[in-house]
Design a protein around this motif. Structure first.
Motif, PDB file in Angstrom:
ATOM      1  N   PRO A   1      -3.988  -4.078  -9.919  1.00 40.09           N
ATOM      2  CA  PRO A   1      -2.928  -3.721 -10.532  1.00 40.09           C
ATOM      3  C   PRO A   1      -2.126  -2.532  -9.595  1.00 40.09           C
ATOM      4  O   PRO A   1      -2.761  -2.001  -8.958  1.00 40.09           O
ATOM      5  N   PHE A   2      -0.812  -2.617  -9.783  1.00 41.05           N
ATOM      6  CA  PHE A   2      -0.110  -1.503  -9.036  1.00 41.05           C
ATOM      7  C   PHE A   2       1.166  -1.047  -9.743  1.00 41.05           C
ATOM      8  O   PHE A   2       1.592  -1.642 -10.483  1.00 41.05           O
ATOM      9  N   THR A   3       1.596   0.108  -9.404  1.00 39.73           N
ATOM     10  CA  THR A   3       2.720   0.641  -9.880  1.00 39.73           C
ATOM     11  C   THR A   3       3.370   1.669  -8.875  1.00 39.73           C
ATOM     12  O   THR A   3       2.473   2.479  -8.264  1.00 39.73           O
ATOM     13  N   PRO A   4       4.706   1.668  -8.670  1.00 42.34           N
ATOM     14  CA  PRO A   4       5.211   2.769  -7.824  1.00 42.34           C
ATOM     15  C   PRO A   4       5.310   4.016  -8.512  1.00 42.34           C
ATOM     16  O   PRO A   4       5.723   4.982  -7.919  1.00 42.34           O
ATOM     17  N   PHE A   5       4.947   4.193  -9.939  1.00 39.35           N
ATOM     18  CA  PHE A   5       5.132   5.589 -10.400  1.00 39.35           C
ATOM     19  C   PHE A   5       3.718   5.940 -10.959  1.00 39.35           C
ATOM     20  O   PHE A   5       2.935   5.130 -11.665  1.00 39.35           O
ATOM     21  N   ALA A   6       3.217   6.823 -10.353  1.00 35.90           N
ATOM     22  CA  ALA A   6       2.004   7.385 -10.759  1.00 35.90           C
ATOM     23  C   ALA A   6       1.527   7.801 -12.142  1.00 35.90           C
ATOM     24  O   ALA A   6       0.366   7.784 -12.541  1.00 35.90           O
ATOM     25  N   THR A   7       2.880   8.073 -12.687  1.00 36.62           N
ATOM     26  CA  THR A   7       2.488   8.350 -14.411  1.00 36.62           C
ATOM     27  C   THR A   7       2.725   7.202 -15.224  1.00 36.62           C
ATOM     28  O   THR A   7       2.454   7.127 -16.406  1.00 36.62           O
ATOM     29  N   LEU A   8       2.979   6.051 -14.483  1.00 37.29           N
ATOM     30  CA  LEU A   8       3.263   4.704 -15.587  1.00 37.29           C
ATOM     31  C   LEU A   8       1.983   3.942 -15.058  1.00 37.29           C
ATOM     32  O   LEU A   8       1.831   3.415 -14.059  1.00 37.29           O
ATOM     33  N   GLY A   9       1.138   3.600 -16.182  1.00 35.75           N
ATOM     34  CA  GLY A   9       0.147   2.753 -16.262  1.00 35.75           C
ATOM     35  C   GLY A   9       0.461   1.477 -15.792  1.00 35.75           C
ATOM     36  O   GLY A   9       1.535   0.851 -16.136  1.00 35.75           O
ATOM     37  N   PRO A  10      -0.359   0.878 -14.781  1.00 41.83           N
ATOM     38  CA  PRO A  10      -0.157  -0.381 -14.542  1.00 41.83           C
ATOM     39  C   PRO A  10      -0.377  -1.601 -15.549  1.00 41.83           C
ATOM     40  O   PRO A  10      -1.365  -1.288 -16.331  1.00 41.83           O
ATOM     41  N   ALA A  11       0.420  -2.368 -15.685  1.00 41.29           N
ATOM     42  CA  ALA A  11       0.106  -3.635 -16.651  1.00 41.29           C
ATOM     43  C   ALA A  11      -0.386  -4.956 -15.929  1.00 41.29           C
ATOM     44  O   ALA A  11       0.397  -5.605 -15.372  1.00 41.29           O
ATOM     45  N   ALA A  12      -1.789  -4.974 -16.145  1.00 45.52           N
ATOM     46  CA  ALA A  12      -2.377  -5.998 -15.170  1.00 45.52           C
ATOM     47  C   ALA A  12      -1.821  -7.417 -15.574  1.00 45.52           C
ATOM     48  O   ALA A  12      -1.947  -8.296 -14.608  1.00 45.52           O
ATOM     49  N   GLY A  13      -1.693  -7.422 -17.104  1.00 46.65           N
ATOM     50  CA  GLY A  13      -1.364  -8.760 -17.425  1.00 46.65           C
ATOM     51  C   GLY A  13       0.217  -9.461 -16.754  1.00 46.65           C
ATOM     52  O   GLY A  13       0.320 -10.580 -17.017  1.00 46.65           O
ATOM     53  N   ASP A  14       0.847  -8.498 -16.261  1.00 44.72           N
ATOM     54  CA  ASP A  14       2.024  -9.014 -15.990  1.00 44.72           C
ATOM     55  C   ASP A  14       2.332  -9.218 -14.278  1.00 44.72           C
ATOM     56  O   ASP A  14       3.303  -9.611 -14.178  1.00 44.72           O
ATOM     57  N   LEU A  15       1.116  -9.125 -13.748  1.00 47.70           N
ATOM     58  CA  LEU A  15       1.282  -9.465 -12.339  1.00 47.70           C
ATOM     59  C   LEU A  15       1.020 -10.887 -12.158  1.00 47.70           C
ATOM     60  O   LEU A  15       0.138 -11.711 -12.570  1.00 47.70           O
ATOM     61  N   ARG A  16       1.988 -11.344 -11.298  1.00 48.63           N
ATOM     62  CA  ARG A  16       1.990 -12.524 -10.605  1.00 48.63           C
ATOM     63  C   ARG A  16       1.966 -12.753  -9.169  1.00 48.63           C
ATOM     64  O   ARG A  16       2.596 -12.055  -8.571  1.00 48.63           O
ATOM     65  N   ARG A  17       1.189 -13.462  -8.475  1.00 44.26           N
ATOM     66  CA  ARG A  17       1.293 -13.587  -7.156  1.00 44.26           C
ATOM     67  C   ARG A  17       1.829 -14.943  -6.614  1.00 44.26           C
ATOM     68  O   ARG A  17       1.549 -16.056  -7.467  1.00 44.26           O
ATOM     69  N   GLY A  18       2.374 -14.956  -5.492  1.00 43.00           N
ATOM     70  CA  GLY A  18       3.179 -16.071  -4.974  1.00 43.00           C
ATOM     71  C   GLY A  18       3.005 -16.097  -3.396  1.00 43.00           C
ATOM     72  O   GLY A  18       3.069 -15.015  -2.765  1.00 43.00           O
ATOM     73  N   ARG A  19       3.269 -17.138  -2.809  1.00 42.35           N
ATOM     74  CA  ARG A  19       3.507 -17.374  -1.445  1.00 42.35           C
ATOM     75  C   ARG A  19       4.595 -18.341  -0.885  1.00 42.35           C
ATOM     76  O   ARG A  19       4.915 -19.285  -1.860  1.00 42.35           O
ATOM     77  N   GLY A  20       5.321 -17.824   0.128  1.00 39.91           N
ATOM     78  CA  GLY A  20       6.620 -18.642   0.516  1.00 39.91           C
ATOM     79  C   GLY A  20       6.362 -18.653   1.961  1.00 39.91           C
ATOM     80  O   GLY A  20       5.682 -17.928   2.846  1.00 39.91           O
ATOM     81  N   PHE A  21       7.089 -19.459   2.330  1.00 35.08           N
ATOM     82  CA  PHE A  21       7.285 -19.893   3.839  1.00 35.08           C
ATOM     83  C   PHE A  21       8.905 -20.162   4.179  1.00 35.08           C
ATOM     84  O   PHE A  21       9.613 -20.833   3.411  1.00 35.08           O
ATOM     85  N   ALA A  22       9.182 -19.779   5.437  1.00 31.52           N
ATOM     86  CA  ALA A  22      10.413 -20.011   6.203  1.00 31.52           C
ATOM     87  C   ALA A  22      10.509 -19.944   7.274  1.00 31.52           C
ATOM     88  O   ALA A  22       9.505 -19.443   8.053  1.00 31.52           O
ATOM     89  N   CYS A  23      11.484 -20.696   8.041  1.00 34.24           N
ATOM     90  CA  CYS A  23      11.372 -20.712   9.623  1.00 34.24           C
ATOM     91  C   CYS A  23      12.706 -20.699  10.128  1.00 34.24           C
ATOM     92  O   CYS A  23      13.631 -21.051   9.205  1.00 34.24           O
ATOM     93  N   ALA A  24      13.228 -20.486  11.298  1.00 32.72           N
ATOM     94  CA  ALA A  24      14.747 -20.595  11.852  1.00 32.72           C
ATOM     95  C   ALA A  24      14.499 -20.744  13.280  1.00 32.72           C
ATOM     96  O   ALA A  24      13.707 -20.327  13.974  1.00 32.72           O
ATOM     97  N   PHE A  25      15.672 -20.653  13.811  1.00 30.93           N
ATOM     98  CA  PHE A  25      16.107 -20.381  15.067  1.00 30.93           C
ATOM     99  C   PHE A  25      17.314 -19.491  15.307  1.00 30.93           C
ATOM    100  O   PHE A  25      18.027 -19.427  14.161  1.00 30.93           O
ATOM    101  N   LYS A  26      17.349 -18.869  16.328  1.00 29.98           N
ATOM    102  CA  LYS A  26      18.594 -18.103  16.386  1.00 29.98           C
ATOM    103  C   LYS A  26      19.033 -18.083  18.021  1.00 29.98           C
ATOM    104  O   LYS A  26      17.980 -17.935  18.926  1.00 29.98           O
ATOM    105  N   ASN A  27      20.069 -18.102  18.547  1.00 28.69           N
ATOM    106  CA  ASN A  27      20.605 -18.292  19.629  1.00 28.69           C
ATOM    107  C   ASN A  27      20.179 -17.025  20.437  1.00 28.69           C
ATOM    108  O   ASN A  27      20.221 -15.804  19.958  1.00 28.69           O
ATOM    109  N   VAL A  28      19.790 -17.030  21.904  1.00 28.77           N
ATOM    110  CA  VAL A  28      19.530 -15.906  22.630  1.00 28.77           C
ATOM    111  C   VAL A  28      20.681 -15.891  23.745  1.00 28.77           C
ATOM    112  O   VAL A  28      20.992 -16.929  24.456  1.00 28.77           O
ATOM    113  N   GLY A  29      21.512 -14.935  23.747  1.00 24.08           N
ATOM    114  CA  GLY A  29      22.775 -14.680  24.617  1.00 24.08           C
ATOM    115  C   GLY A  29      23.892 -15.169  23.852  1.00 24.08           C
ATOM    116  O   GLY A  29      23.906 -15.684  22.716  1.00 24.08           O
ATOM    117  N   PHE A  30      24.878 -14.755  24.350  1.00 22.67           N
ATOM    118  CA  PHE A  30      26.136 -14.895  23.755  1.00 22.67           C
ATOM    119  C   PHE A  30      26.693 -16.436  23.681  1.00 22.67           C
ATOM    120  O   PHE A  30      26.160 -17.441  24.519  1.00 22.67           O
TER     121      PHE A  30
END
Lengths: 167, 749
Positions: free
Chosen positions: B440-469
């Motif tokens: 569990p995590f929270t960005p606020f030290a004073t706010l308790g994390p809610a473990a039941g609301d956590l979801r994990r996921g994975r994602g993938f992407a690829c690309a090309f980009k020109n080199v030079g003008f």
């Protein structure tokens, strides 16, 4: 008004406007430009210096408020020509790119290890959260701090015991 | 060996000791203080301007306005912007100079003995304005009856650049599709937030040259623009870059260059010879320079049952703001990326740049690529979902390969390695196996994390980009090497390297020195670099388009060969100058887009794992595997540093950086309101993965890579967020409030 302080071990005196921030006292009145200005809102930490050994953002404090204080800027960190271990570590670990955040980052990290000579990675990140870097992604900065904490442990322990902190 | 080694950066000692001088550090105590007065009008006509009170303010030396500028117009790729908005026209331009089209248009430059006097004088300037309708965004600018921001271009509308691609048979493409995905995407602004705000100084040097010391990305282009506005020959202008505190594209266009040069030149004519310095505040910097473009892209893609793309229909609009800056070039890159790094048999792609009264869009790491890669990769991931295919597998079936014909209907340059990059990234991302459910995590030290609301996921992407003008720009890069030694020496004992290329922080000067040492067979300590001063270096082109290592390396190889010839000829010193010109490229055909757009590409793939708290909308990126074919890592440590820095900059773009613009005015001009990632905010783990599959025409096989980490992070995060929640996000930044609102609106999870 006349403001006196010790900067990098030298007595300095300058006639400045009362509203002069410490960072401009250092840059303009003393002529030490290693301390950088990156924002107007105390957000970035580029202007971090050591005030009586503790890191402060020199844009948050008036020069007149620290009369008589002992200020260390990046120019005063090395011991003569021998670089400070933190400076060495930032060089070796590529803890810099454009370098604009570097003086503040190095000084903040120095202050951090003086308080906590063997921090965890999380403690390093927490300790440096007031200093922004836009280039490095911070990983090499963290690496540099952990590197010197490990490799120069005796140096940092000595600093910590001098300042009354025990690890 | 110098190439492939990881010597200490040549600038590192200066940077850790505070000796390094940035532009503001160079301004001497006796310098005059300049202040740029913005119009503060998003859209208005100047009806009168009275600077008499400003001129007589105690401590004021001069107030410069439009009539002081010989040619009152400038622009990097299209001269459409007045140097100063003024009531009188100074000729040599069709651009109406009496209209402010942007809140940070320049009205005047006050030069004074002190900053205080300059501020007072600026406040004493009296301008009267006739308000004009403010075109706050592209919808307002394209609405029927919208006023024309640049009537001088004769187009009759604010859409001032349009590119097309027409390939194949769209009807056949749709007929062959087993799945079609369609969405409208909105991409946000991004502020560069280089830590060093704009600053500079101008003076007349010992040779009588109008000299500007400033941080930029292309000394010779700055010089050209100054010379144009001042109507002086280029050799009477000198541009020097001291240390540069970051750039990322944000210094590609000029900021203070022209006005500082103007002030020093005009004051010199009046017998005032002190240098003139100017330092912008953070607020002036954020309000006063361009941003990564916001925009909209409507995309409809089809694929057959095997997942092969059958049709891409896509139309994009970029908000160019009040002036072009580099928008027409950024648009070209975005245009080319709309089909992704894939074989696309049938395509109908259209891209537009639209003038508005908002902050100009311009260069920013990726240069249009991140926007189109976001759309293309979201479309690809949606197709994978629609067809029940693995995201890596669908890419395997579509990616460009050696010999592929690109979307502009010409062969790709040899060395297409996107397939290898995708495979390497996928393999690395699957080992070690996915982590156990997140703590569990929270960005606020004073706010308790809610473990039941956590979801994990994975994602993938690829690309090309020109080199030079791209697209027919006359690309080139010059280098000069001077070898030293006595007559009769077998080998030189040292060398000087002269190169204009800007070290914006990436370590270019270290890498140039490494490459020169390698080419000459000298130890790196024996090569002395002289950089970024138009008085002593040839034109290098810009520190942009991931081109500098690639172009400079080829130029240095040529110069080393020339110097060696001179050495063997007995010349002492032996001088070698070389101008490298890469294979030519071509502009897009106006109707079909047919062209050879680029001579080299970089290839990237990223895999992201994240955790989202569906109760608060907060996202933590747990891991990113960032995979790059860099051809040859000239300096592997600096390559890794570019990846880590680029990923965290992309992290800000996608998750936290939220430039608010209302009625064409920036509402978040401070680092306290525009939130770039801090040291605790980035991905928990960044794994850079470097492939070295040579670019056949790169120096030592190197490819450009600095922009690549920026390209794929948004779609990879969005895919991971979809994996976690089942919801697609067709807009970002993914701030907690936006995430929460979208989750609530979709009724999931």
């Amino acid at each position: 008004m006349q403001v006196d302080m010790t900067v990098n071990g030298q007595d300095r005196s300058a006639d400045v406007e009362a509203r002069t921030l410490l960072v401009y006292y250092l840059r303009d009145a003393v002529g030490l430009t290693g301390t950088n200005v990156g924002c107007d809102t105390s957000s970035c930490g580029a202007c971090t210096v050591l005030l009586n050994g503790e890191s402060v953002k020199s844009c948050t404090i008036l020069a007149a408020q620290v009369r008589g204080a002992d200020v260390t800027t990046i120019e005063g960190l090395a011991d003569g020509t021998a670089l400070h271990p933190m400076q060495q570590a930032f060089m070796e670990c590529h803890g810099l790119q454009c370098g604009y955040c570097t003086p503040g980052m190095v000084l903040a990290a120095t202050s951090l290890l003086a308080d906590n000579p063997r921090p965890t990675e999380a403690e390093v990140r927490e300790g440096l959260e007031g200093n922004l870097c836009r280039c490095t992604g911070y990983h090499n900065i963290v690496k540099a701090v952990l590197h010197t904490a490990e490799h120069d442990a005796a140096f940092w322990q000595a600093r910590a015991s001098k300042s009354g902190v025990t690890a | 060996m110098s190439v492939g080694g990881t010597p200490r950066r040549i600038d590192s000692e200066g940077k850790v000791t505070g000796v390094t001088e940035y532009p503001a550090d160079r301004i001497p105590p006796d310098a005059l203080v300049a202040k740029v007065v913005f119009t503060n009008q998003a859209h208005a006509r100047l009806t009168s301007l009275d600077v008499r009170a400003a001129e007589v303010t105690p401590g004021v030396v001069a107030v410069f306005t439009a009539p002081d500028v010989p040619v009152n117009v400038y622009g990097l790729t299209l001269p459409d912007q007045p140097v100063f908005v003024g009531t009188s026209h100074t000729g040599r331009t069709d651009v109406p100079c009496d209209v402010s089209r942007w809140e940070a248009d320049h009205l005047a430059l006050v030069v004074a003995e002190t900053a205080h006097a300059a501020d007072q004088a600026a406040a004493a300037i009296v301008a009267t304005w006739e308000p004009l309708p403010v075109l706050g965004d592209i919808d307002e600018a394209m609405a029927p009856g919208a006023p024309l921001l640049h009537p001088e271009n004769g187009l009759g509308h604010n859409v001032y650049t349009t590119y097309n691609i027409r390939k194949g048979d769209m009807a056949a493409g749709w007929a062959a599709a087993a799945a079609v995905v369609e969405a409208t995407y909105e991409v946000p602004y991004q502020e560069h937030a280089y830590l060093q705000p704009e600053a500079g100084m101008a003076y007349i040097d010992d040779h009588g040259r109008v000299t500007v010391e400033i941080a930029g990305q292309w000394t010779h282009e700055d010089r050209e623009q100054i010379a144009h506005a001042l109507d002086l020959p280029e050799d009477e202008i000198r541009v020097i870059y001291p240390a540069i505190g970051g750039a990322f594209g944000g210094r590609e266009d000029t900021s203070l260059q022209i006005v500082l040069a103007l002030a020093a030149w005009r004051l010199h004519q009046r017998g005032e010879h002190r240098p003139v310095g100017c330092v912008w505040s953070r607020e002036e910097s954020i309000v006063g320079h361009h941003k990564r473009h916001r925009g909209r892209i409507q995309a409809r893609w089809g694929a057959d049952a095997e997942g092969r793309i059958t049709a891409v229909e896509s139309e994009a609009w970029l908000d160019a703001g009040g002036y072009n800056y580099t928008s027409n070039k950024v648009l070209g890159n975005l245009h080319l990326g709309q089909g992704g790094p894939y074989e696309v048999p049938n395509a109908q792609v259209t891209s537009h740049a639209v003038y508005t009264n908002a902050v100009p869009g311009g260069a920013f790491r990726g240069f249009g690529g991140p926007q189109s890669a976001y759309v293309a990769e979201c479309q690809m991931n949606k197709l994978a979902e629609a067809l029940g295919l693995d995201p890596v597998e669908i890419r395997r079936r579509n990616v460009l390969r050696d010999g592929s014909i690109g979307i502009t209907q010409t062969p790709m340059p040899d060395g297409v390695t996107i397939a290898q990059v995708v495979e390497a990234c996928a393999a690395a991302a699957s080992t070690p196996p996915p982590a156990s459910p997140s703590e569990p995590f929270t960005p606020f030290a004073t706010l308790g994390p809610a473990a039941g609301d956590l979801r994990r996921g994975r994602g993938f992407a690829c690309a090309f980009k020109n080199v030079g003008f791209s697209f027919g720009f006359p690309e080139r890069c010059e280098a000069e090497i001077v070898l030293h030694g006595a007559v009769g020496d077998d080998a030189p004992h040292g060398a000087d390297l002269f190169h204009a290329g800007a070290d914006v922080g990436q370590g270019a000067h270290t890498v140039f020195t490494q490459m020169a040492a390698e080419a000459l067979g000298l130890p790196i300590e024996r090569v002395h670099g002289h950089f970024s001063d138009t008085a002593i270096t040839g034109d290098s082109g810009s520190a942009s388009a991931s081109r500098l290592t690639w172009m400079a390396g080829n130029a240095i190889l040529g110069a080393a060969e020339e110097a060696d010839k001179a050495w063997r000829n007995g010349d002492r010193p032996a001088v070698g100058k070389f101008r490298y010109v890469p294979p030519p490229t071509e502009a897009l055909d106006p109707e079909t887009g047919v062209c050879t757009p680029n001579f080299s590409y970089g290839y990237v793939a990223q895999a992201v794992e994240l955790t989202v708290d569906t109760g608060t909308g907060h996202i933590r990126v747990d891991r990113v595997v960032s995979t790059h074919d860099v051809g040859r890592a000239i300096n592997p440590d600096l390559v890794v540093a570019q990846i880590e820095g680029g990923v965290v900059q992309a992290h800000g773009y996608v998750l936290s950086e939220d430039l608010q613009v209302r009625d064409a005015r920036i509402q978040t001009p401070r680092l306290s309101t525009y939130l770039i990632p801090g040291i605790g905010d980035g991905p928990t783990v960044i794994e850079p993965l470097i492939l070295e599959l040579a670019d056949p025409i790169g120096p030592w096989g190197a490819r450009g890579m600095a922009e690549m980490p920026m390209m794929t992070y948004a779609p990879a995060v969005v895919a991971a967020l979809h994996d976690a929640t089942g919801v697609w996000f067709d807009a970002f930044p993914l701030t907690p409030s936006r995430v929460l609102a979208r989750l609530n609106e979709s009724g999931r999870p």
